[in-house]
Enzyme design. Structure first.
Site, PDB file in Angstrom:
ATOM      1  CG  ASN A  17      -1.228   1.145   1.379  1.00  0.00           C
ATOM      2  OD1 ASN A  17      -1.845   1.639   0.626  1.00  0.00           O
ATOM      3  ND2 ASN A  17      -2.548   1.216   2.142  1.00  0.00           N
ATOM      4  NE  ARG A  24      -6.099   1.920  -0.011  1.00  0.00           N
ATOM      5  CZ  ARG A  24      -6.589   2.249   0.770  1.00  0.00           C
ATOM      6  NH1 ARG A  24      -5.982   2.045   1.833  1.00  0.00           N
ATOM      7  NH2 ARG A  24      -7.962   2.736   1.167  1.00  0.00           N
ATOM      8  CG  HIS A  35     -12.379   5.170   1.958  1.00  0.00           C
ATOM      9  ND1 HIS A  35     -12.598   6.153   2.942  1.00  0.00           N
ATOM     10  CD2 HIS A  35     -11.096   4.617   2.456  1.00  0.00           C
ATOM     11  CE1 HIS A  35     -11.782   6.597   2.756  1.00  0.00           C
ATOM     12  NE2 HIS A  35     -10.812   6.181   2.541  1.00  0.00           N
ATOM     13  N   GLY A  78     -11.836   7.354   9.502  1.00  0.00           N
ATOM     14  CA  GLY A  78     -10.412   7.183   9.472  1.00  0.00           C
ATOM     15  C   GLY A  78      -9.564   8.495   9.784  1.00  0.00           C
ATOM     16  CB  SER A  79      -6.170  10.066   9.257  1.00  0.00           C
ATOM     17  OG  SER A  79      -5.939   8.872   8.528  1.00  0.00           O
ATOM     18  NE  ARG A 123      -8.592  13.429   1.995  1.00  0.00           N
ATOM     19  CZ  ARG A 123      -8.221  11.504   2.067  1.00  0.00           C
ATOM     20  NH1 ARG A 123      -9.250  11.752   1.002  1.00  0.00           N
ATOM     21  NH2 ARG A 123      -7.239  10.912   2.811  1.00  0.00           N
ATOM     22  NE  ARG A 137      -5.641   9.093  18.527  1.00  0.00           N
ATOM     23  CZ  ARG A 137      -3.928   8.303  17.460  1.00  0.00           C
ATOM     24  NH1 ARG A 137      -3.946   6.963  18.810  1.00  0.00           N
ATOM     25  NH2 ARG A 137      -4.002   8.622  16.427  1.00  0.00           N
ATOM     26  N   GLY A 181     -13.874   4.931  13.357  1.00  0.00           N
ATOM     27  CA  GLY A 181     -15.432   4.190  13.902  1.00  0.00           C
ATOM     28  C   GLY A 181     -14.487   2.947  15.105  1.00  0.00           C
ATOM     29  CG  HIS A 196      -9.950   2.687  18.543  1.00  0.00           C
ATOM     30  ND1 HIS A 196      -9.330   1.401  18.632  1.00  0.00           N
ATOM     31  CD2 HIS A 196      -8.745   2.305  16.527  1.00  0.00           C
ATOM     32  CE1 HIS A 196      -8.960   0.133  17.457  1.00  0.00           C
ATOM     33  NE2 HIS A 196      -8.355   1.395  16.311  1.00  0.00           N
ATOM     34  CD  GLU A 242      -8.268   0.016   3.961  1.00  0.00           C
ATOM     35  OE1 GLU A 242      -8.015  -0.144   4.966  1.00  0.00           O
ATOM     36  OE2 GLU A 242      -9.476   1.117   3.142  1.00  0.00           O
TER      37      GLU A 242
HETATM   38  P1  AMP Z   1      -6.677   5.698  10.169  1.00  0.00           P
HETATM   39  O1  AMP Z   1      -6.790   6.651   8.894  1.00  0.00           O
HETATM   40  O2  AMP Z   1      -7.888   4.364   9.944  1.00  0.00           O
HETATM   41  O3  AMP Z   1      -6.012   4.048  10.507  1.00  0.00           O
HETATM   42  O4  AMP Z   1      -7.835   6.499  11.428  1.00  0.00           O
HETATM   43  C1  AMP Z   1      -6.853   7.003  11.809  1.00  0.00           C
HETATM   44  C2  AMP Z   1      -7.489   8.139  12.792  1.00  0.00           C
HETATM   45  O5  AMP Z   1      -8.302   7.786  14.128  1.00  0.00           O
HETATM   46  C3  AMP Z   1      -6.655   9.459  13.853  1.00  0.00           C
HETATM   47  O6  AMP Z   1      -5.786  10.579  12.910  1.00  0.00           O
HETATM   48  C4  AMP Z   1      -6.946   9.297  14.702  1.00  0.00           C
HETATM   49  O7  AMP Z   1      -7.410  10.557  14.814  1.00  0.00           O
HETATM   50  C5  AMP Z   1      -8.118   8.165  14.637  1.00  0.00           C
HETATM   51  N1  AMP Z   1      -8.235   7.421  15.914  1.00  0.00           N
HETATM   52  C6  AMP Z   1      -7.414   6.167  16.522  1.00  0.00           C
HETATM   53  N2  AMP Z   1      -7.775   5.834  17.414  1.00  0.00           N
HETATM   54  C7  AMP Z   1      -8.353   6.937  18.013  1.00  0.00           C
HETATM   55  C8  AMP Z   1      -8.782   6.846  19.173  1.00  0.00           C
HETATM   56  N3  AMP Z   1      -9.260   6.069  20.235  1.00  0.00           N
HETATM   57  N4  AMP Z   1     -10.138   8.230  19.618  1.00  0.00           N
HETATM   58  C9  AMP Z   1      -9.853   8.706  18.961  1.00  0.00           C
HETATM   59  N5  AMP Z   1      -9.764   9.287  17.283  1.00  0.00           N
HETATM   60  C10 AMP Z   1      -8.858   7.820  17.147  1.00  0.00           C
END
Ligand code: AMP
Length: 400
Positions: free
Chosen positions: A9, A94, A182, A211-212, A242, A286, A331, A333, A380
């Site tokens: 990826n 990917r 996605h 996610g981000s 974004r 977070r 979603g 965490h 993924e």
């Molecule tokens: P991803 O792109 O799926 O890896 O998600 C990354 C994003 O998930 C991070 O930038 C955080 O904003 C969010 N994240 C990860 N852990 C937590 C948490 N415990 N609480 C809130 N947001 C979280």
């Protein structure tokens, strides 16, 4: 003989990898993962076991002159030394854009690669970085089969009405339409729902990939029928940096009244907006949830509000809602975000069990909730490994 599948990826400055080795019954199991980051700056390679134990790490100085190809060679040499008796049969990549053509993964050859190059203009920030390691790998490991797995493929089941912009027909025919992204995550979740709750899988499900990068998808009977991402990965929900959807008049204002260049606008839309732009604090949910800054609270409120609005829109597109699923970093965490989205969706008959939500249980809805709400971790890389293995098997069967 056990099979090894390398999943790649690749982004603008990093190449993430996962190595899957088949177990006794042929299913892929994660054996190691890692990344090369800081490409063209100060490269750093790390490989970890499935539990995060560091297996290997290497730093190179900023003036090391190592290019993509050299670093990929380092990665592949490490992988070949860690196959544990298996043989490396293919690499799965990917690839963000499969254009209007690719509805499923494809074995890459020169003509496929040329075609995928043609979609670079549809995803200029991602597609070139996805294709670069395919070319590099073909040089450093010419015999290895390579399979491209597309983020758009799962959405090729969307009806035309869901993918069409109200633009003159000629532009639509040129490919200016909604594609959705996605898709590898949504496909993994759709399969998991079939295992976890088969009765729900046949119905109407909205999946929130938060996610981000963030988006949402309406899945009816296991098929994508609508999603919030469109022509590019900047539509729909606000994301880490974004904007998400925006009145196109704002772009005209930036061009005509503020005199911004296309490049400046691109940076604004992709890198300086979203949670970061609204909060002025961080792109990380977070940090925002822990901050006392009122602008951080505003960014969280806007994010949850937009998720809730899109939920109504996607349920309307399907004519109903039988289940809601949260996945990806936020979603999976963030109990507070899920709690707020679900509270705002009470009118749909959604009600959350606070204790189940706080412990990130698989099913977080209350007993009296009309609609079940799930938290399902996405994967993924596993989806790419499965697709790659399936393509390799089909080729082997066809050759017999
Ligand atoms: P991803 O792109 O799926 O890896 O998600 C990354 C994003 O998930 C991070 O930038 C955080 O904003 C969010 N994240 C990860 N852990 C937590 C948490 N415990 N609480 C809130 N947001 C979280």
């Amino acid at each position: 003989m056990r099979d090894g599948i390398l999943v790649i990826n690749a982004g603008s400055s990093s190449i993430k990898f996962s190595l899957f080795l088949s177990n006794g019954d042929g299913k892929p199991l994660l054996s190691s993962k890692g990344q090369v980051e800081g490409i063209n700056v100060a490269p750093h390679f790390i490989a970890q076991g499935p539990d995060g134990t560091v297996l290997s790490e290497q730093h190179w100085p900023a003036d090391s002159d190592l290019n993509h190809e050299d670093l990929l060679k380092h990665l592949i040499d490490w992988v070949e030394d860690h196959l544990d008796g298996a043989s490396l049969v293919a690499a799965g990549h990917r690839v963000v854009h499969g254009g209007p053509k690719y509805a499923s993964p494809v074995l890459v050859n020169d003509s496929v690669l040329d075609e995928l190059d043609g979609f670079v203009q549809l995803a200029p920030l991602h597609q070139p970085h996805n294709l670069a390691p395919i070319r590099a790998l073909a040089k450093v490991h010419p015999g290895l089969m390579q399979v491209a797995c597309f983020d758009t493929a799962f959405h090729t089941t969307n009806p035309k009405v869901a993918t069409t912009f109200a633009l003159p027909r000629q532009l639509t025919e040129e490919g200016v339409r909604r594609y959705g992204f996605h898709g590898l995550s949504y496909e993994f979740i759709a399969r998991r729902i079939r295992e976890i709750a088969p009765e729900v899988a046949a119905g109407k499900v909205v999946v929130c990939h938060l996610g981000s990068g963030a988006s949402m998808c309406a899945i009816d009977g296991g098929k994508s029928v609508a999603s919030t991402l469109g022509f590019t990965a900047v539509d729909g929900l606000p994301m880490g940096t974004r904007t998400g959807n925006l009145d196109p008049g704002v772009i005209l204002y930036l061009l005509q009244q503020k005199g911004m260049s296309a490049k400046e606008i691109e940076t604004l839309l992709y890198k300086r907006s979203g949670l970061l732009g609204v909060s002025g604090v961080s792109n990380d949910m977070r940090v925002l949830l822990e901050s006392d800054d009122p602008h951080a609270a505003e960014a969280v409120e806007l994010f949850c509000y937009r998720v809730n609005r899109e939920l109504g829109s996607l349920a309307a597109a399907m004519g109903g809602l039988d289940a809601l699923v949260f996945t990806a970093g936020i979603g999976e965490h963030s109990a507070p975000v899920r709690e707020r989205v679900c509270a705002a969706s009470a009118w749909l008959g959604i009600s959350v069990d606070a204790a189940a939500n706080d412990r990130h249980a698989e099913l977080i809805s209350a007993d009296d909730s009309r609609i079940p709400v799930y938290v399902i971790p996405t994967n993924e890389e596993m989806m790419i490994a499965k697709h790659t293995r399936a393509v390799v098997r089909q080729l082997a069967e066809a050759a017999q």
